[in-house]
Motif scaffolding. Sequence first.
Motif, PDB file in Angstrom:
ATOM      1  N   THR A  58     -24.500   6.380  11.648  1.00 51.94           N
ATOM      2  CA  THR A  58     -23.957   5.029  11.651  1.00 51.94           C
ATOM      3  C   THR A  58     -22.471   5.096  11.979  1.00 51.94           C
ATOM      4  O   THR A  58     -21.856   6.162  11.889  1.00 51.94           O
ATOM      5  N   ALA A  89     -27.063  -6.180   0.302  1.00 46.37           N
ATOM      6  CA  ALA A  89     -27.695  -5.161   1.146  1.00 46.37           C
ATOM      7  C   ALA A  89     -29.173  -5.133   0.802  1.00 46.37           C
ATOM      8  O   ALA A  89     -29.548  -5.111  -0.385  1.00 46.37           O
ATOM      9  N   LEU A  90     -30.027  -5.122   1.802  1.00 43.44           N
ATOM     10  CA  LEU A  90     -31.464  -5.184   1.566  1.00 43.44           C
ATOM     11  C   LEU A  90     -31.962  -3.972   0.788  1.00 43.44           C
ATOM     12  O   LEU A  90     -32.855  -4.086  -0.061  1.00 43.44           O
ATOM     13  N   SER A  91     -31.356  -2.806   1.038  1.00 45.96           N
ATOM     14  CA  SER A  91     -31.797  -1.598   0.331  1.00 45.96           C
ATOM     15  C   SER A  91     -31.556  -1.726  -1.174  1.00 45.96           C
ATOM     16  O   SER A  91     -32.335  -1.214  -1.976  1.00 45.96           O
ATOM     17  N   PHE A 122     -34.368   3.596   7.273  1.00 44.96           N
ATOM     18  CA  PHE A 122     -33.773   2.284   7.021  1.00 44.96           C
ATOM     19  C   PHE A 122     -32.891   2.310   5.776  1.00 44.96           C
ATOM     20  O   PHE A 122     -31.759   1.786   5.783  1.00 44.96           O
ATOM     21  N   ARG A 130     -29.726   4.309   6.436  1.00 42.93           N
ATOM     22  CA  ARG A 130     -28.847   3.586   7.367  1.00 42.93           C
ATOM     23  C   ARG A 130     -28.187   2.395   6.666  1.00 42.93           C
ATOM     24  O   ARG A 130     -26.984   2.152   6.823  1.00 42.93           O
ATOM     25  N   ASP A 131     -28.967   1.671   5.887  1.00 44.53           N
ATOM     26  CA  ASP A 131     -28.433   0.508   5.186  1.00 44.53           C
ATOM     27  C   ASP A 131     -27.383   0.924   4.160  1.00 44.53           C
ATOM     28  O   ASP A 131     -26.334   0.276   4.030  1.00 44.53           O
ATOM     29  N   THR A 132     -27.640   2.019   3.445  1.00 44.07           N
ATOM     30  CA  THR A 132     -26.683   2.517   2.460  1.00 44.07           C
ATOM     31  C   THR A 132     -25.398   2.993   3.129  1.00 44.07           C
ATOM     32  O   THR A 132     -24.286   2.704   2.655  1.00 44.07           O
ATOM     33  N   GLN A 166     -24.171   2.055   6.057  1.00 42.28           N
ATOM     34  CA  GLN A 166     -23.429   0.912   6.577  1.00 42.28           C
ATOM     35  C   GLN A 166     -22.719   0.155   5.452  1.00 42.28           C
ATOM     36  O   GLN A 166     -21.613  -0.359   5.642  1.00 42.28           O
ATOM     37  N   TYR A 167     -23.339   0.114   4.292  1.00 40.80           N
ATOM     38  CA  TYR A 167     -22.720  -0.531   3.129  1.00 40.80           C
ATOM     39  C   TYR A 167     -21.439   0.196   2.750  1.00 40.80           C
ATOM     40  O   TYR A 167     -20.399  -0.434   2.510  1.00 40.80           O
TER      41      TYR A 167
END
Length: 335
Positions: free
Chosen positions: A168, A197-199, A312, A315-317, A319-320
């Motif tokens: 990322t 964050a969705l995660s 996912f 990646r989400d973590t 980006q957070y």
Amino acid sequence: MSELTPLEASIRRRVWCSSAVVALGYGLCARLFFGLADNPSKGWFGSMFAVMSVAFIFVVPFSIGFLATYLGRVSSVGRAIFFPLLPAMAALIIALMFAWEGLICIILWLPLFALLSMSGGLVAWTLLRMKQDAARGPIVGAVILLPLIVAPLERALPHAAEQRHVATSIVIQADVSAVWREIATVPQIQPEEHSFALSHLIGFPRPIAATLSGTGVGSVRHATFERGVLFIEQVTLWRENEQLEFSIHSDPDTIPAKALDQHVTVGGPYFDVLSGAYSIEQRPAGGVVLHLSSEHRLSTTFNRYAGLWTDFIMRDTQQYILRIIKRRAESRAAK
């Protein structure tokens, strides 16, 4: 087609209700059986009937959908496909209510569970159209036993660990040294700094802080996350204002039991985070691009599906974390 009489309609509704209850009961019994059997101390039996298996995660929802439609003798193709969603979703809700599965596992399983239960309903409708009533009993018996038949066959599938890479990046309007200060150590993240964050919504803990003991190669970072999750990171590459790389160690025995679902515990038999790396790229037009990448291990017999979700979440973590670093570095630069 003639309309049903009130009595016939009532009988049909009772048949559908009964078939949905049977399918739901089957799903719950399957979860209890696989859950009780899923124990490495039980030797080959425990490893054969694991919850994290094709037999349970893929075959059981198919059987639930098949039983709902086949026993209910659903004649409409649309209803045959969507009717199984009732017992399938009810099974997931009950599993969550009784804490047989954590929210993160339910969310990861939900798309697959729905699709496979619908597929089971479609296969059942196809057989009903063939009107082979003489084979009705053997067909139902075979579907009920299908997960137990697949389980020993699955043992022959490779369980090799797969190492996956997630990269990322983010653009930051600050100088290199300001960004470096934000990644070497991460002071405690304040409540107002957190965002959606969705995660995190599905159950993965949010980062709290990262402390650094020493400098240079061999120094140790302690990255803490919510609910007592701790990653011990040993620096393997230190180029000040350029690159920071580290190996990651997590001991599942030190992670609180309720922090993560047992099937996705970091450092467990199915998933582990291995390493992380930051690199700072100077932009000709000003500012920098901060890159954050990681390596994680995935060890299941269905890595292709599980990898979509672990990629996912990682990646989400990442980006957070990058967004927090960006806000902090740019805030400092503006002062």
